[in-house]
Design an enzyme around this catalytic site. Sequence first.
Site, PDB file in Angstrom:
ATOM      1  N   ASN A 192      44.034  45.854  40.649  1.00  0.00           N
ATOM      2  CA  ASN A 192      43.231  45.379  41.857  1.00  0.00           C
ATOM      3  C   ASN A 192      43.901  45.316  43.011  1.00  0.00           C
ATOM      4  OD1 ASN A 192      40.529  45.159  40.611  1.00  0.00           O
ATOM      5  ND2 ASN A 192      41.276  43.039  40.167  1.00  0.00           N
TER       6      ASN A 192
ATOM      7  N   HIS B 205      50.036  43.214  40.213  1.00  0.00           N
ATOM      8  CA  HIS B 205      49.897  42.686  38.665  1.00  0.00           C
ATOM      9  C   HIS B 205      48.890  43.818  38.102  1.00  0.00           C
ATOM     10  CE1 HIS B 205      46.918  40.506  41.254  1.00  0.00           C
ATOM     11  NE2 HIS B 205      46.068  40.802  40.001  1.00  0.00           N
TER      12      HIS B 205
HETATM   13  P1  AMP Z   1      43.155  39.545  40.763  1.00  0.00           P
HETATM   14  O1  AMP Z   1      41.462  39.115  40.909  1.00  0.00           O
HETATM   15  O2  AMP Z   1      43.144  41.079  40.383  1.00  0.00           O
HETATM   16  O3  AMP Z   1      43.944  39.165  41.695  1.00  0.00           O
HETATM   17  O4  AMP Z   1      43.763  38.746  39.450  1.00  0.00           O
HETATM   18  C1  AMP Z   1      44.079  37.661  39.725  1.00  0.00           C
HETATM   19  C2  AMP Z   1      44.126  36.851  38.169  1.00  0.00           C
HETATM   20  O5  AMP Z   1      44.985  35.834  38.145  1.00  0.00           O
HETATM   21  C3  AMP Z   1      42.711  36.667  37.852  1.00  0.00           C
HETATM   22  O6  AMP Z   1      42.150  37.077  36.590  1.00  0.00           O
HETATM   23  C4  AMP Z   1      42.798  34.952  37.299  1.00  0.00           C
HETATM   24  O7  AMP Z   1      42.275  34.689  36.123  1.00  0.00           O
HETATM   25  C5  AMP Z   1      44.530  34.853  37.030  1.00  0.00           C
HETATM   26  N1  AMP Z   1      45.036  33.639  37.159  1.00  0.00           N
HETATM   27  C6  AMP Z   1      45.218  32.852  38.434  1.00  0.00           C
HETATM   28  N2  AMP Z   1      45.788  31.839  38.175  1.00  0.00           N
HETATM   29  C7  AMP Z   1      46.585  32.217  36.871  1.00  0.00           C
HETATM   30  C8  AMP Z   1      47.467  31.198  36.476  1.00  0.00           C
HETATM   31  N3  AMP Z   1      47.759  30.150  36.799  1.00  0.00           N
HETATM   32  N4  AMP Z   1      47.770  31.568  34.992  1.00  0.00           N
HETATM   33  C9  AMP Z   1      47.485  33.012  34.646  1.00  0.00           C
HETATM   34  N5  AMP Z   1      46.595  33.452  35.129  1.00  0.00           N
HETATM   35  C10 AMP Z   1      46.142  33.295  36.498  1.00  0.00           C
END
Ligand code: AMP
Length: 115
Positions: free
Chosen positions: A87, A100
């Site tokens: 994203n 990521h």
């Molecule tokens: P995005 O929406 O592409 O920015 O993805 C961010 C991702 O990070 C989401 O799928 C969340 O569920 C994940 N996320 C947020 N906080 C954490 C955390 N502490 N550990 C693992 N994943 C996380």
Amino acid sequence: MTDCLFCRIVAGEIPSTRVHETDDVLAFRDINPKAPVHVLVIPKAHHDDVAAMAAADPGLAGAVLAVAGAVAAAEGLAESGFRVLFNTGPDSGMEVAHAHAHVLGGRPLGAMVGR
Ligand code: AMP
Ligand code: ZN
């Protein structure tokens, strides 16, 4: 101390379930999985998004993709298939401004983009 969530995960200040790690790249399970396998693969160095990472350090972008492939294989997705998703920016719904890759699989993933 940084206020970037994923930099804090790299530093070990916030716990995560690590599944793969190299000198430059970290893979850990998404805290809110959208599929049976949902792993995030990040550069340890901070880049705001995939485009910035690839522009600044193409080798690092390649290393992230190599780990994404290795994670998919280790999670048993080589035959069934998987999706690697970055994203980027507001329309994508990006929540964390640290580059990521999402590695998703373990069930049919449906349409690439919802309506
Ligand atoms: P995005 O929406 O592409 O920015 O993805 C961010 C991702 O990070 C989401 O799928 C969340 O569920 C994940 N996320 C947020 N906080 C954490 C955390 N502490 N550990 C693992 N994943 C996380
Ligand atoms: Zn960061």
